[in-house]
Design an enzyme around this catalytic site. Structure first.
Site, PDB file in Angstrom:
ATOM      1  N   HIS A   8      -0.313  -9.363  -1.448  1.00 14.47           N
ATOM      2  CA  HIS A   8       0.026 -10.462  -0.536  1.00 14.47           C
ATOM      3  C   HIS A   8       1.297 -11.139  -1.042  1.00 14.47           C
ATOM      4  O   HIS A   8       1.691 -10.974  -2.200  1.00 14.47           O
ATOM      5  CB  HIS A   8      -1.125 -11.455  -0.454  1.00 14.47           C
ATOM      6  CG  HIS A   8      -2.259 -10.964   0.380  1.00 14.47           C
ATOM      7  ND1 HIS A   8      -3.563 -11.345   0.161  1.00 14.47           N
ATOM      8  CD2 HIS A   8      -2.290 -10.133   1.454  1.00 14.47           C
ATOM      9  CE1 HIS A   8      -4.344 -10.770   1.068  1.00 14.47           C
ATOM     10  NE2 HIS A   8      -3.590 -10.020   1.846  1.00 14.47           N
ATOM     11  N   LYS A  12       3.268 -10.706  -4.871  1.00 12.66           N
ATOM     12  CA  LYS A  12       4.251  -9.618  -4.988  1.00 12.66           C
ATOM     13  C   LYS A  12       4.955  -9.629  -6.344  1.00 12.66           C
ATOM     14  O   LYS A  12       5.180  -8.577  -6.928  1.00 12.66           O
ATOM     15  CB  LYS A  12       5.247  -9.671  -3.836  1.00 12.66           C
ATOM     16  CG  LYS A  12       4.607  -9.256  -2.521  1.00 12.66           C
ATOM     17  CD  LYS A  12       5.610  -9.043  -1.445  1.00 12.66           C
ATOM     18  CE  LYS A  12       5.018  -8.862  -0.072  1.00 12.66           C
ATOM     19  NZ  LYS A  12       3.764  -8.189   0.080  1.00 12.66           N
ATOM     20  N   THR A  34       2.173  -0.746   1.014  1.00 12.30           N
ATOM     21  CA  THR A  34       2.499  -1.343   2.298  1.00 12.30           C
ATOM     22  C   THR A  34       3.978  -1.734   2.267  1.00 12.30           C
ATOM     23  O   THR A  34       4.594  -1.798   1.199  1.00 12.30           O
ATOM     24  CB  THR A  34       1.604  -2.563   2.573  1.00 12.30           C
ATOM     25  OG1 THR A  34       1.583  -3.398   1.426  1.00 12.30           O
ATOM     26  CG2 THR A  34       0.187  -2.127   2.928  1.00 12.30           C
ATOM     27  N   GLY A  35       4.542  -2.000   3.433  1.00 11.12           N
ATOM     28  CA  GLY A  35       5.978  -2.162   3.645  1.00 11.12           C
ATOM     29  C   GLY A  35       6.771  -2.966   2.652  1.00 11.12           C
ATOM     30  O   GLY A  35       7.580  -2.432   1.894  1.00 11.12           O
ATOM     31  N   THR A  36       6.595  -4.278   2.647  1.00  6.82           N
ATOM     32  CA  THR A  36       7.420  -5.142   1.802  1.00  6.82           C
ATOM     33  C   THR A  36       7.115  -4.929   0.334  1.00  6.82           C
ATOM     34  O   THR A  36       8.026  -4.897  -0.499  1.00  6.82           O
ATOM     35  CB  THR A  36       7.211  -6.623   2.181  1.00  6.82           C
ATOM     36  OG1 THR A  36       7.361  -6.756   3.592  1.00  6.82           O
ATOM     37  CG2 THR A  36       8.214  -7.515   1.495  1.00  6.82           C
ATOM     38  N   THR A  37       5.854  -4.749   0.003  1.00  8.61           N
ATOM     39  CA  THR A  37       5.485  -4.479  -1.391  1.00  8.61           C
ATOM     40  C   THR A  37       6.176  -3.205  -1.861  1.00  8.61           C
ATOM     41  O   THR A  37       6.783  -3.174  -2.940  1.00  8.61           O
ATOM     42  CB  THR A  37       3.957  -4.356  -1.538  1.00  8.61           C
ATOM     43  OG1 THR A  37       3.339  -5.573  -1.118  1.00  8.61           O
ATOM     44  CG2 THR A  37       3.563  -4.047  -2.972  1.00  8.61           C
ATOM     45  N   SER A  54       4.101  -2.841   7.050  1.00  6.66           N
ATOM     46  CA  SER A  54       3.659  -4.080   6.433  1.00  6.66           C
ATOM     47  C   SER A  54       2.186  -4.291   6.762  1.00  6.66           C
ATOM     48  O   SER A  54       1.722  -3.878   7.834  1.00  6.66           O
ATOM     49  CB  SER A  54       4.506  -5.228   6.988  1.00  6.66           C
ATOM     50  OG  SER A  54       4.019  -6.462   6.532  1.00  6.66           O
ATOM     51  N   GLY A  55       1.446  -4.941   5.871  1.00  4.57           N
ATOM     52  CA  GLY A  55       0.010  -5.159   6.078  1.00  4.57           C
ATOM     53  C   GLY A  55      -0.326  -5.751   7.436  1.00  4.57           C
ATOM     54  O   GLY A  55      -1.139  -5.195   8.175  1.00  4.57           O
ATOM     55  N   ASP A  60      -2.312  -2.072   6.241  1.00  4.42           N
ATOM     56  CA  ASP A  60      -3.655  -2.049   5.642  1.00  4.42           C
ATOM     57  C   ASP A  60      -4.525  -1.028   6.353  1.00  4.42           C
ATOM     58  O   ASP A  60      -5.313  -0.309   5.725  1.00  4.42           O
ATOM     59  CB  ASP A  60      -4.315  -3.426   5.716  1.00  4.42           C
ATOM     60  CG  ASP A  60      -3.569  -4.485   4.912  1.00  4.42           C
ATOM     61  OD1 ASP A  60      -2.896  -4.124   3.937  1.00  4.42           O
ATOM     62  OD2 ASP A  60      -3.676  -5.668   5.270  1.00  4.42           O
ATOM     63  N   ASP A  80      -4.345 -12.678  -2.232  1.00  4.49           N
ATOM     64  CA  ASP A  80      -4.209 -14.114  -2.454  1.00  4.49           C
ATOM     65  C   ASP A  80      -5.434 -14.771  -1.831  1.00  4.49           C
ATOM     66  O   ASP A  80      -5.468 -14.992  -0.617  1.00  4.49           O
ATOM     67  CB  ASP A  80      -2.923 -14.624  -1.807  1.00  4.49           C
ATOM     68  CG  ASP A  80      -2.762 -16.129  -1.942  1.00  4.49           C
ATOM     69  OD1 ASP A  80      -3.592 -16.763  -2.622  1.00  4.49           O
ATOM     70  OD2 ASP A  80      -1.804 -16.659  -1.354  1.00  4.49           O
ATOM     71  N   HIS A  87      -4.497 -11.165   9.203  1.00  7.08           N
ATOM     72  CA  HIS A  87      -5.066  -9.820   9.340  1.00  7.08           C
ATOM     73  C   HIS A  87      -6.275  -9.632   8.415  1.00  7.08           C
ATOM     74  O   HIS A  87      -6.553  -8.531   7.957  1.00  7.08           O
ATOM     75  CB  HIS A  87      -3.985  -8.761   9.086  1.00  7.08           C
ATOM     76  CG  HIS A  87      -3.363  -8.830   7.716  1.00  7.08           C
ATOM     77  ND1 HIS A  87      -2.599  -9.879   7.287  1.00  7.08           N
ATOM     78  CD2 HIS A  87      -3.415  -7.970   6.685  1.00  7.08           C
ATOM     79  CE1 HIS A  87      -2.199  -9.675   6.057  1.00  7.08           C
ATOM     80  NE2 HIS A  87      -2.686  -8.512   5.657  1.00  7.08           N
ATOM     81  N   ASP A  90      -8.582  -6.640   8.847  1.00  3.63           N
ATOM     82  CA  ASP A  90      -8.054  -5.376   8.320  1.00  3.63           C
ATOM     83  C   ASP A  90      -8.285  -5.281   6.817  1.00  3.63           C
ATOM     84  O   ASP A  90      -8.609  -4.215   6.285  1.00  3.63           O
ATOM     85  CB  ASP A  90      -6.550  -5.249   8.610  1.00  3.63           C
ATOM     86  CG  ASP A  90      -6.224  -5.252  10.079  1.00  3.63           C
ATOM     87  OD1 ASP A  90      -7.118  -4.946  10.900  1.00  3.63           O
ATOM     88  OD2 ASP A  90      -5.067  -5.560  10.425  1.00  3.63           O
ATOM     89  N   ARG A  96     -14.188  -2.501   2.614  1.00  3.75           N
ATOM     90  CA  ARG A  96     -15.448  -1.835   2.962  1.00  3.75           C
ATOM     91  C   ARG A  96     -15.293  -0.318   2.866  1.00  3.75           C
ATOM     92  O   ARG A  96     -16.154   0.369   2.322  1.00  3.75           O
ATOM     93  CB  ARG A  96     -15.890  -2.255   4.368  1.00  3.75           C
ATOM     94  CG  ARG A  96     -17.239  -1.717   4.777  1.00  3.75           C
ATOM     95  CD  ARG A  96     -17.758  -2.286   6.095  1.00  3.75           C
ATOM     96  NE  ARG A  96     -16.789  -2.273   7.177  1.00  3.75           N
ATOM     97  CZ  ARG A  96     -16.133  -3.357   7.642  1.00  3.75           C
ATOM     98  NH1 ARG A  96     -16.346  -4.534   7.111  1.00  3.75           N
ATOM     99  NH2 ARG A  96     -15.286  -3.252   8.633  1.00  3.75           N
TER     100      ARG A  96
END
Length: 145
Positions: A8, A12, A34-37, A54-55, A60, A80, A87, A90, A96
């Site tokens: 999150h 990051k 995921t995208g930005t990470t 991105s999540g 996700d 976080d 989201h 997600d 799960r």
């Protein structure tokens, strides 16, 4: 091993420091993010990382699909817990699915470090063995997920 890295926004910087600290170990494995990470990790570590969206834009869910197809062995998701996420469903679904498919999931740095220490020690080789024997391809549709 196939390892997903998600963080999150407020986590990051922690993820960048973590991946930098374990760069030599992580560099031996297939990495997804995921995208930005993923963008930040690639820029700051130069590791090859497959980036999903991105999540909040479906990343996700894309990682969740990889989990359900047993294309991932580990998920490191620095969440976080103090900030509401739009989201959240997600995120819950991904957690799960990790439980359903027995994918080690770290949601904080302490657990992430323990999992990577286990990888380094060879404690997660059971995933490779099960994959070779086809055990990871069980049909989990009979479970109400």
């Amino acid at each position: 091993m196939h390892i997903a890295l998600i963080a999150h926004d407020k986590k990051k910087d922690d993820m960048v420091r973590f991946v930098t600290a374990y760069k030599d170990l992580l560099g031996k494995h297939h990495l997804y993010a995921t995208g930005t990470t993923g963008k930040r990790l690639i820029e700051e570590t130069q590791l090859p990382i497959h980036r999903f969206k991105s999540g909040p834009l479906g990343g996700d869910q894309q990682i969740g699909a990889y989990v359900s197809e047993n294309k991932l062995d580990i998920v490191i998701f620095l969440r976080d817990p103090l900030t509401s996420q739009p989201h959240e469903p997600d995120i819950s679904a991904l957690m799960r699915l990790s439980d359903v498919y027995n994918i080690p999931l770290a949601t904080n740095l302490g657990t992430a470090e323990m999992i990577l220490q286990g990888v380094e020690a060879g404690h997660l080789e059971w995933r490779d063995i099960q994959r070779e024997k086809g055990i990871l391809n069980k049909d989990y549709r009979k479970y109400d997920v």
